[in-house]
Design a protein around this motif. Structure first.
Motif, PDB file in Angstrom:
ATOM      1  N   HIS A  40       0.834  -1.206   0.000  1.00 29.89           N
ATOM      2  CA  HIS A  40       0.000   0.000   0.000  1.00 29.89           C
ATOM      3  C   HIS A  40       0.869   1.258   0.000  1.00 29.89           C
ATOM      4  CE1 HIS A  40      -2.931  -2.933   1.924  1.00 29.89           C
ATOM      5  NE2 HIS A  40      -3.409  -2.676   0.718  1.00 29.89           N
ATOM      6  N   PHE A  41       1.944   1.226   0.766  1.00 31.36           N
ATOM      7  CA  PHE A  41       2.841   2.379   0.806  1.00 31.36           C
ATOM      8  C   PHE A  41       3.505   2.585  -0.565  1.00 31.36           C
ATOM      9  CE2 PHE A  41       6.770   4.648   2.161  1.00 31.36           C
ATOM     10  CZ  PHE A  41       6.140   5.785   2.640  1.00 31.36           C
ATOM     11  N   LYS A  42       3.870   1.499  -1.220  1.00 31.18           N
ATOM     12  CA  LYS A  42       4.468   1.596  -2.569  1.00 31.18           C
ATOM     13  C   LYS A  42       3.450   2.178  -3.564  1.00 31.18           C
ATOM     14  CE  LYS A  42       7.770  -2.178  -2.043  1.00 31.18           C
ATOM     15  NZ  LYS A  42       8.084  -3.582  -2.384  1.00 31.18           N
ATOM     16  N   ILE A  43       2.199   1.776  -3.427  1.00 26.75           N
ATOM     17  CA  ILE A  43       1.137   2.309  -4.301  1.00 26.75           C
ATOM     18  C   ILE A  43       0.978   3.810  -4.065  1.00 26.75           C
ATOM     19  CG2 ILE A  43      -1.342   2.215  -4.806  1.00 26.75           C
ATOM     20  CD1 ILE A  43      -1.140  -0.837  -3.997  1.00 26.75           C
ATOM     21  N   ALA A  44       1.044   4.227  -2.799  1.00 22.95           N
ATOM     22  CA  ALA A  44       0.934   5.649  -2.465  1.00 22.95           C
ATOM     23  C   ALA A  44       2.122   6.433  -3.036  1.00 22.95           C
ATOM     24  CB  ALA A  44       0.846   5.829  -0.951  1.00 22.95           C
ATOM     25  N   LEU A  45       3.324   5.868  -2.952  1.00 24.38           N
ATOM     26  CA  LEU A  45       4.503   6.541  -3.511  1.00 24.38           C
ATOM     27  C   LEU A  45       4.410   6.619  -5.033  1.00 24.38           C
ATOM     28  CD1 LEU A  45       7.373   5.105  -1.257  1.00 24.38           C
ATOM     29  CD2 LEU A  45       6.272   7.365  -1.136  1.00 24.38           C
ATOM     30  N   ARG A  46       3.823   5.610  -5.647  1.00 22.54           N
ATOM     31  CA  ARG A  46       3.630   5.654  -7.095  1.00 22.54           C
ATOM     32  C   ARG A  46       2.671   6.789  -7.470  1.00 22.54           C
ATOM     33  NH1 ARG A  46       0.769   4.521 -11.488  1.00 22.54           N
ATOM     34  NH2 ARG A  46       1.776   3.447 -13.213  1.00 22.54           N
ATOM     35  N   LEU A  47       1.671   7.001  -6.640  1.00 23.63           N
ATOM     36  CA  LEU A  47       0.741   8.107  -6.873  1.00 23.63           C
ATOM     37  C   LEU A  47       1.481   9.440  -6.827  1.00 23.63           C
ATOM     38  CD1 LEU A  47      -2.049   9.282  -7.340  1.00 23.63           C
ATOM     39  CD2 LEU A  47      -2.544   8.949  -4.920  1.00 23.63           C
ATOM     40  N   LEU A  48       2.446   9.569  -5.922  1.00 19.80           N
ATOM     41  CA  LEU A  48       3.267  10.781  -5.883  1.00 19.80           C
ATOM     42  C   LEU A  48       4.060  10.938  -7.176  1.00 19.80           C
ATOM     43  CD1 LEU A  48       4.640  10.853  -2.210  1.00 19.80           C
ATOM     44  CD2 LEU A  48       2.797  12.219  -3.204  1.00 19.80           C
ATOM     45  N   ARG A  49       4.533   9.839  -7.729  1.00 14.47           N
ATOM     46  CA  ARG A  49       5.265   9.898  -9.012  1.00 14.47           C
ATOM     47  C   ARG A  49       4.344  10.369 -10.133  1.00 14.47           C
ATOM     48  NH1 ARG A  49       7.577   4.436 -10.196  1.00 14.47           N
ATOM     49  NH2 ARG A  49       8.323   5.523 -12.052  1.00 14.47           N
ATOM     50  N   TYR A  50       3.074   9.990 -10.073  1.00 15.57           N
ATOM     51  CA  TYR A  50       2.095  10.485 -11.043  1.00 15.57           C
ATOM     52  C   TYR A  50       1.938  12.005 -10.889  1.00 15.57           C
ATOM     53  CZ  TYR A  50      -2.439  11.630 -13.053  1.00 15.57           C
ATOM     54  OH  TYR A  50      -3.456  12.239 -13.754  1.00 15.57           O
ATOM     55  N   LEU A  51       1.837  12.466  -9.652  1.00 12.10           N
ATOM     56  CA  LEU A  51       1.678  13.901  -9.390  1.00 12.10           C
ATOM     57  C   LEU A  51       2.882  14.700  -9.861  1.00 12.10           C
ATOM     58  CD1 LEU A  51       0.086  13.630  -5.833  1.00 12.10           C
ATOM     59  CD2 LEU A  51      -1.055  14.392  -7.930  1.00 12.10           C
ATOM     60  N   LYS A  52       4.049  14.091  -9.849  1.00 12.72           N
ATOM     61  CA  LYS A  52       5.269  14.760 -10.314  1.00 12.72           C
ATOM     62  C   LYS A  52       5.134  15.203 -11.765  1.00 12.72           C
ATOM     63  CE  LYS A  52       9.833  15.452 -10.597  1.00 12.72           C
ATOM     64  NZ  LYS A  52      10.269  16.632 -11.174  1.00 12.72           N
ATOM     65  N   GLY A  53       4.365  14.473 -12.551  1.00 12.37           N
ATOM     66  CA  GLY A  53       4.195  14.786 -13.972  1.00 12.37           C
ATOM     67  C   GLY A  53       3.409  16.061 -14.233  1.00 12.37           C
ATOM     68  N   SER A  54       2.556  16.451 -13.312  1.00 13.41           N
ATOM     69  CA  SER A  54       1.751  17.676 -13.500  1.00 13.41           C
ATOM     70  C   SER A  54       1.322  18.241 -12.148  1.00 13.41           C
ATOM     71  CB  SER A  54       0.526  17.375 -14.364  1.00 13.41           C
ATOM     72  OG  SER A  54      -0.232  16.327 -13.793  1.00 13.41           O
ATOM     73  N   PRO A  55       2.273  18.777 -11.381  1.00 14.21           N
ATOM     74  CA  PRO A  55       1.952  19.254 -10.033  1.00 14.21           C
ATOM     75  C   PRO A  55       1.000  20.447 -10.016  1.00 14.21           C
ATOM     76  CG  PRO A  55       4.179  19.895 -10.623  1.00 14.21           C
ATOM     77  CD  PRO A  55       3.689  18.978 -11.709  1.00 14.21           C
ATOM     78  N   GLY A  56       0.916  21.199 -11.106  1.00 20.05           N
ATOM     79  CA  GLY A  56       0.070  22.386 -11.137  1.00 20.05           C
ATOM     80  C   GLY A  56      -1.331  22.159 -11.682  1.00 20.05           C
ATOM     81  N   LYS A  57      -1.647  20.911 -11.983  1.00 15.46           N
ATOM     82  CA  LYS A  57      -2.981  20.614 -12.503  1.00 15.46           C
ATOM     83  C   LYS A  57      -4.030  20.977 -11.465  1.00 15.46           C
ATOM     84  CE  LYS A  57      -4.290  16.855 -15.358  1.00 15.46           C
ATOM     85  NZ  LYS A  57      -4.319  15.412 -15.572  1.00 15.46           N
ATOM     86  N   GLY A  58      -5.183  21.462 -11.930  1.00 19.05           N
ATOM     87  CA  GLY A  58      -6.230  21.855 -10.983  1.00 19.05           C
ATOM     88  C   GLY A  58      -7.603  21.787 -11.615  1.00 19.05           C
ATOM     89  N   ILE A  59      -8.520  22.539 -11.045  1.00 16.93           N
ATOM     90  CA  ILE A  59      -9.905  22.581 -11.517  1.00 16.93           C
ATOM     91  C   ILE A  59     -10.184  23.963 -12.079  1.00 16.93           C
ATOM     92  CG2 ILE A  59     -12.319  22.475 -10.832  1.00 16.93           C
ATOM     93  CD1 ILE A  59     -11.556  20.621  -8.605  1.00 16.93           C
ATOM     94  N   LEU A  60     -10.797  24.001 -13.265  1.00 14.60           N
ATOM     95  CA  LEU A  60     -11.178  25.264 -13.883  1.00 14.60           C
ATOM     96  C   LEU A  60     -12.687  25.432 -13.798  1.00 14.60           C
ATOM     97  CD1 LEU A  60     -10.491  27.802 -15.601  1.00 14.60           C
ATOM     98  CD2 LEU A  60     -10.863  26.376 -17.629  1.00 14.60           C
ATOM     99  N   PHE A  61     -13.108  26.540 -13.190  1.00 13.71           N
ATOM    100  CA  PHE A  61     -14.523  26.898 -13.156  1.00 13.71           C
ATOM    101  C   PHE A  61     -14.722  27.930 -14.253  1.00 13.71           C
ATOM    102  CE2 PHE A  61     -13.676  25.436  -8.865  1.00 13.71           C
ATOM    103  CZ  PHE A  61     -14.745  24.587  -8.644  1.00 13.71           C
ATOM    104  N   LYS A  62     -15.419  27.537 -15.322  1.00 11.23           N
ATOM    105  CA  LYS A  62     -15.585  28.421 -16.485  1.00 11.23           C
ATOM    106  C   LYS A  62     -16.620  29.499 -16.229  1.00 11.23           C
ATOM    107  CE  LYS A  62     -13.958  25.377 -20.078  1.00 11.23           C
ATOM    108  NZ  LYS A  62     -14.159  24.943 -21.445  1.00 11.23           N
ATOM    109  N   LYS A  63     -16.361  30.653 -16.814  1.00 14.23           N
ATOM    110  CA  LYS A  63     -17.291  31.780 -16.696  1.00 14.23           C
ATOM    111  C   LYS A  63     -18.629  31.437 -17.340  1.00 14.23           C
ATOM    112  CE  LYS A  63     -13.972  35.550 -16.845  1.00 14.23           C
ATOM    113  NZ  LYS A  63     -13.468  36.681 -17.621  1.00 14.23           N
TER     114      LYS A  63
END
Length: 198
Positions: A172-195
Motif C-alpha cells: 500500500h505504501f508503494k502504491i501511495a509513492l507511485r501516486l506521488l510519481r504520477y503527481l510529479k508529472g503535472s503538479p500544477g494541474k487543478g480545476i477550472l470553473f468556467k465563466k
C-alpha cells in the motif's frame, strides 16, 4: 468573543449562516448573491454584484479593523488563478512540498495514478507485510485526501489507499509513492470553473 460579534454583524447585514458550514454566510436577493467565508481571521467574499461586495466591505471596515488584500490568490494551500476563461484552483505548491517531503522531487513521473486492479492484487499478495510505523502512511494519505479537492484525477486512487489507513502494508505504501510519481508529472494541474456556466 470577536467571532460572536462578527456573526452578529453578518446577520445584521442580511446574511444567513450556513447550517452545514458555520464559517459560511450567504446573502441572496432578487439579483444579488453574496458569499462570505470566514477562516480564523481571514474573510473571503465573492458574489454576483461588485457594487454590493464593495458596500459590504465598507460596512465591515466601519465595524472592524480590517485590511482588504485584493483579489484572492492563495487560501488554505489552494492557489486561485483568474484566467480569461474563468477561475482555476490549484495546489501546485502543496503538491511540490509533498513530493519534497517524501524525497521524490527528482523522481521519474508515471502516466497513470494507479496500476490496473490485477497488478494491485498481485502486488498486495506478494508484499503483504504490515508497515512497522503506520503513521507515515496515514499522514501521506491524509495529505493526498486534501490534495484531491483540486485533483479529481487522483480521487479513485486516494479512496483506494484510504481503505487501508488502519493496517497498511508495504504494498500500500508503494502504491501511495507511485501516486506521488504520477503527481510529479503535472503538479500544477487543478480545476477550472468556467465563466457563465452555472
Amino acid at each position: 468573543m470577536w467571532n460572536e460579534k462578527l456573526v452578529d454583524v453578518f446577520l445584521e447585514l442580511g446574511f444567513e449562516q450556513s447550517k452545514c458550514d458555520h464559517s459560511m454566510f450567504v446573502k441572496t436577493s432578487k439579483s444579488v448573491f453574496i458569499v462570505l467565508l470566514v477562516y480564523v481571521d481571514d474573510i473571503v467574499i465573492t458574489g454576483s454584484c461588485s457594487y454590493e461586495i464593495s458596500r459590504i466591505k465598507s460596512l465591515l471596515k466601519s465595524k472592524f479593523l480590517i485590511k482588504d488584500l485584493g483579489m484572492l490568490k492563495y487560501f488554505l494551500g489552494i492557489e486561485v488563478l483568474k484566467t480569461k476563461d474563468g477561475l482555476c484552483l490549484s495546489q501546485r505548491k502543496y503538491c511540490l512540498d509533498l513530493l519534497a517531503e517524501f524525497g521524490l522531487t527528482g523522481c521519474k513521473p508515471v502516466n497513470t495514478p494507479i496500476e490496473p486492479n490485477h497488478i494491485l492484487t498481485h502486488l498486495c499478495e506478494k508484499d503483504n507485510q504490515t508497515l512497522p510505523d503506520i503513521s507515515v502512511y496515514q499522514k501521506l494519505v491524509g495529505k493526498l485526501i486534501y490534495l484531491s479537492h483540486t485533483r479529481p484525477d487522483i480521487a479513485y486512487s486516494v479512496q483506494y489507499l484510504s481503505q487501508y489507513m488502519h493496517s497498511p502494508t508495504n504494498a500500500h505504501f508503494k502504491i501511495a509513492l507511485r501516486l506521488l510519481r504520477y503527481l510529479k508529472g503535472s503538479p500544477g494541474k487543478g480545476i477550472l470553473f468556467k465563466k457563465g456556466i452555472p
